[in-house]
Design a protein around this motif. Structure first.
Motif, PDB file in Angstrom:
ATOM      1  N   ASP A  21       0.516  -1.177   0.301  1.00  0.00           N
ATOM      2  CA  ASP A  21       0.232   0.355  -0.133  1.00  0.00           C
ATOM      3  C   ASP A  21       0.849   1.495  -0.236  1.00  0.00           C
ATOM      4  N   CYS A  22       2.257   1.311  -0.189  1.00  0.00           N
ATOM      5  CA  CYS A  22       3.311   2.444   0.070  1.00  0.00           C
ATOM      6  C   CYS A  22       4.319   2.194  -1.618  1.00  0.00           C
ATOM      7  N   ASN A 309       3.178  -3.158   4.812  1.00  0.00           N
ATOM      8  CA  ASN A 309       2.665  -2.285   4.712  1.00  0.00           C
ATOM      9  C   ASN A 309       2.615  -1.843   6.111  1.00  0.00           C
ATOM     10  N   ARG A 310       2.183  -2.439   7.611  1.00  0.00           N
ATOM     11  CA  ARG A 310       2.338  -2.208   8.924  1.00  0.00           C
ATOM     12  C   ARG A 310       3.456  -1.396   9.426  1.00  0.00           C
ATOM     13  N   HIS A 312       4.962   0.682   8.020  1.00  0.00           N
ATOM     14  CA  HIS A 312       5.106   1.850   7.507  1.00  0.00           C
ATOM     15  C   HIS A 312       4.319   2.842   7.526  1.00  0.00           C
ATOM     16  N   GLN A 313       2.885   2.236   8.400  1.00  0.00           N
ATOM     17  CA  GLN A 313       1.943   2.051   9.019  1.00  0.00           C
ATOM     18  C   GLN A 313       2.533   2.744  10.420  1.00  0.00           C
ATOM     19  N   GLY A 314       3.795   1.667  11.423  1.00  0.00           N
ATOM     20  CA  GLY A 314       4.004   2.313  12.478  1.00  0.00           C
ATOM     21  C   GLY A 314       3.427   1.080  13.110  1.00  0.00           C
ATOM     22  N   LEU A 315       2.682   0.405  13.007  1.00  0.00           N
ATOM     23  CA  LEU A 315       1.462  -0.434  13.579  1.00  0.00           C
ATOM     24  C   LEU A 315       2.753  -1.793  13.701  1.00  0.00           C
TER      25      LEU A 315
END
Length: 327
Positions: A21-22, A309-310, A312-315
């Motif tokens: 997603d990035c 994706n996680r 990238h999202q900081g999850l």
């Protein structure tokens, strides 16, 4: 996101990219470039390194996430990782590997290829009238050494065929362990269980405890009509003891899908083992293909993409590992 993919992993770039997603910058490195100065320069500052191996004798280049594109961690030197790096692995191999193990057991009992070879129109009458009873899996006993994801996937399928499951696990306590099994024992109790086995399936990780742990003593404990199936790591089994057990018919047969030596690339021809196991009539050798299916890669790279994706999202990341755990 800068994503460096090493060796075979690099051939799945499009599959990985489809799940991101990035925006991503991809760098592909051949496996034979591993641990070189050029290799280090390429991954310095990377967000993600996708590689089955990471070994270092000196300072390591900086990166954020080492995403192992498989479950095995024996190629990772955790002490050599750069400060702050996280390691994650991925599973999904247990499905095809369990199917492979069941195929080996079925082949041993049914011998479908031999049945087909004996059939012809010219010899139909004799083939039919002189056919001999064959074996079946129902009621047999399988000892599964290592009762993690692969071992439990094998056990689930084996139970459907009516086999009795004896699990060997470091987590066994009081004859029980989580998962589909009839009995459970610790690795220290393995030898007493081997004498009951029609099949012994190795699914344990390779670590200092398991390396070379299956040797002459264990083959002596097995029945002469028993079958070994190794889908773990070759080095779990002592190669000299294995060769002599097969050559001298101490066991009936071995299905071997994992090996002691692997090439680093097309220009690195190596023998898979010190002995030519394929020359033995009771050794069935395959090229580490038990988990190599289309479905495996689709599931794995969908998981890896989700993990990136996680990141990238900081999850929180999934399947974070530090050191191999006993199974």
């Amino acid at each position: 996101m800068k994503i460096v993919m090493v060796g075979e992993a690099a051939t799945h770039r499009e599959m990985l990219a489809a799940g991101l997603d990035c925006p991503a910058q991809f760098v592909a490195l051949p496996r034979e470039a591993h641990e070189s100065a050029a290799w280090d320069a390429q991954i310095e500052g990377a967000d993600v390194l996708v590689s089955m191996r990471f070994q270092r004798s000196g300072a390591a280049p900086a990166f954020r996430l080492l995403q192992v594109p498989g479950a095995g961690l024996d190629g990772i030197d955790f002490a050599a990782l750069p400060v702050g790096a996280t390691v994650c692995n991925v599973f999904e191999h247990e499905i095809p590997m369990a199917e492979y193990a069941l195929a080996c057991m079925l082949e041993h009992q049914i011998e479908l290829a031999d049945l087909r070879a004996r059939f012809s129109t010219e010899h139909w009458t004799g083939a039919y009238l002189k056919r001999q009873p064959r074996g079946e899996l129902f009621g047999k006993t399988v000892v599964i050494v290592g009762f993690g994801r692969i071992g439990q996937a094998v056990a689930t399928r084996a139970q459907a065929f009516g086999l009795r499951i004896i699990a060997i696990s470091a987590r066994a306590e009081g004859g029980r362990v989580d998962g589909p099994m009839d009995e459970a024992y610790t690795p220290g109790e393995l030898d007493q269980a081997l004498s009951r086995a029609d099949f012994v399936i190795l699914t344990c990780p390779l670590n200092e405890r398991t390396r070379g742990s299956f040797g002459a003593t264990q083959f002596a404990a097995m029945r002469q009509d028993a079958v070994l199936i190794n889908i773990a790591r070759a080095a779990v089994v002592d190669p000299h003891a294995l060769y002599h057990a097969l050559r001298d018919n101490l066991i009936a047969k071995a299905y071997l899908d994992v090996w002691y030596r692997y090439p680093r690339g097309d220009t690195d021809p190596v023998a898979p083992a010190e002995y030519r196991f394929e020359d033995l009539p009771n050794a069935y050798c395959t090229p580490h293909a038990s988990g190599w299916t289309h479905g495996l890669f689709e599931r794995r790279y969908a998981f890896i993409a989700a993990n990136i994706n996680r990141l990238h999202q900081g999850l929180p990341l999934q399947n974070v590992v530090t050191n191999p755990r006993p199974v």
